[in-house]
Design an enzyme around this catalytic site. Structure first.
Site, PDB file in Angstrom:
ATOM      1  N   LYS A  57      28.752  17.648  80.566  1.00 43.24           N
ATOM      2  CA  LYS A  57      29.979  17.279  80.480  1.00 43.24           C
ATOM      3  C   LYS A  57      31.271  18.489  80.218  1.00 43.24           C
ATOM      4  O   LYS A  57      31.191  18.884  79.146  1.00 43.24           O
ATOM      5  CB  LYS A  57      30.568  16.230  79.417  1.00 43.24           C
ATOM      6  CG  LYS A  57      31.813  15.422  79.498  1.00 43.24           C
ATOM      7  CD  LYS A  57      31.971  14.434  78.551  1.00 43.24           C
ATOM      8  CE  LYS A  57      33.314  13.757  78.555  1.00 43.24           C
ATOM      9  NZ  LYS A  57      33.430  12.658  77.402  1.00 43.24           N
ATOM     10  N   LYS A 108      29.270  15.539  84.837  1.00 45.54           N
ATOM     11  CA  LYS A 108      30.570  14.991  84.758  1.00 45.54           C
ATOM     12  C   LYS A 108      31.669  16.128  84.487  1.00 45.54           C
ATOM     13  O   LYS A 108      31.568  16.910  83.675  1.00 45.54           O
ATOM     14  CB  LYS A 108      30.653  13.963  83.552  1.00 45.54           C
ATOM     15  CG  LYS A 108      32.010  13.223  83.529  1.00 45.54           C
ATOM     16  CD  LYS A 108      32.282  12.375  82.397  1.00 45.54           C
ATOM     17  CE  LYS A 108      33.563  11.629  82.213  1.00 45.54           C
ATOM     18  NZ  LYS A 108      33.664  10.769  81.151  1.00 45.54           N
TER      19      LYS A 108
END
Length: 325
Positions: free
Chosen positions: A194, A247
């Site tokens: 992330k 992500k």
């Protein structure tokens, strides 16, 4: 003249193009994110995220019914609490907003896969994803709270938990507490990779979770790093992650491919709020064609190696697939 390869033969009709298409996005690949808020009779469009809504728990029956009727098999819940505090106490309360949402949906639709976001940022008064002391996010105390959140979600009936905080060691701690409490069957979808991305802006407004001081760069990854992603995935798999996530998605297609090449675990990719909003808003301005752009972007994510895609386009894409099957 020497003959040359006539590649256009396989592009000459929609039927032939479909026959030789290398990458197809299926409805079963799609996971639909949903935002749940306190109150009653609330279905409120989210600013800067066209056609996405805040739902109160009593509105979930109809909202999830639509998702199921489109053939989508999985949703992920993000909750906005009634009250915030430094301890994120509503995040792990059994009457917290996500816990109530899970119970409500499972009451009517026991077959749908309910995934829950495990983080603290929506629930803390300071907006960070962990415990803060002296202006610093403290790792080890944070993972104990995150484990408590995951356990409360499992107890409410969640089918999978998805820690998104990026604290070190949180996957192992969550696996430990789930296993000790007879939830060995609950998988962990870890936000392993992330990035500290600029594309989260609309989400932070939607979830009311912008940090009240500083930023999240001390725990989310530097967007310039690729090899770090491999180390993060290795660590999370060793700790017990069942699915790993990259992500954002579109700005990190190379990372999705790198992870796909290096690991056999299922890979999720999150097409985040900014990536969604750019397409929606550009289409509204007449700059691009919305459906074609949506399909192209999701195909790129799948082609890069994602096995599943979290996307706010899930319902739109499911409708497109059903029309074009």
């Amino acid at each position: 003249m020497k003959d040359f390869k006539r590649s256009r033969r396989l592009r000459s009709s929609a039927e032939i193009r479909g026959l030789v298409r290398e990458t197809n996005v299926h409805i079963s690949d799609l996971i639909y994110p949903m935002f749940v808020v306190p109150g009653k009779n609330i279905k409120r469009e989210i600013p800067n995220m066209p056609e996405q809504y805040h739902y109160s728990v009593d509105q979930l029956k109809e909202a999830v019914k639509e998702v199921i009727e489109l053939g989508i098999k999985a949703i992920v819940f993000f909750g906005l609490p009634e009250n915030k505090d430094e301890d994120a106490s509503e995040a792990y309360a059994m009457d917290g907003i996500v816990q109530l949402a899970v119970k409500e949906v499972k009451k009517y639709y026991p077959g749908i896969l309910v995934i829950t976001d495990v983080c603290l940022c929506q629930y803390t008064s300071h907006g960070h994803c962990g415990v803060v002391k002296g202006g610093v996010v403290i790792n080890d105390e944070s993972i104990d709270k995150l484990a408590a959140v995951a356990l409360s979600h499992a107890m409410a009936g969640a089918d999978m938990v998805a820690p998104s905080d990026m604290m070190d060691g949180r996957v192992g701690r969550i696996r430990e507490i789930l296993d000790k409490n007879n939830f060995k069957h609950i998988p962990i979808m870890s936000y392993s990779v992330k990035y500290a991305s600029a594309f989260y802006g609309p989400f932070r407004s939607a979830a009311n979770c912008a940090p009240q001081f500083g930023d999240r760069k001390t725990y989310q990854m530097d967007p310039a790093n690729r090899l770090e992603a491999i180390r993060q995935v290795e660590a999370d798999l060793e700790e017990g992650a069942d699915i790993i996530m990259v992500k954002p998605a579109l700005a990190y297609l190379d990372v999705i491919r790198e992870v796909k090449n290096g690991f056999s675990a299922p890979i999720a990719a999150y097409q985040v709020s900014g990536e969604y909003a750019m397409i929606k808003i550009a289409a509204r301005e007449g700059l691009i064609k919305e459906e074609e752009s949506m399909v192209e972007a999701l195909a790129a994510i799948k082609r890069a190696g994602a096995d599943m895609i979290l996307t706010y386009f899930a319902k739109d894409m499911a409708r497109w697939i059903r029309r074009n099957q």
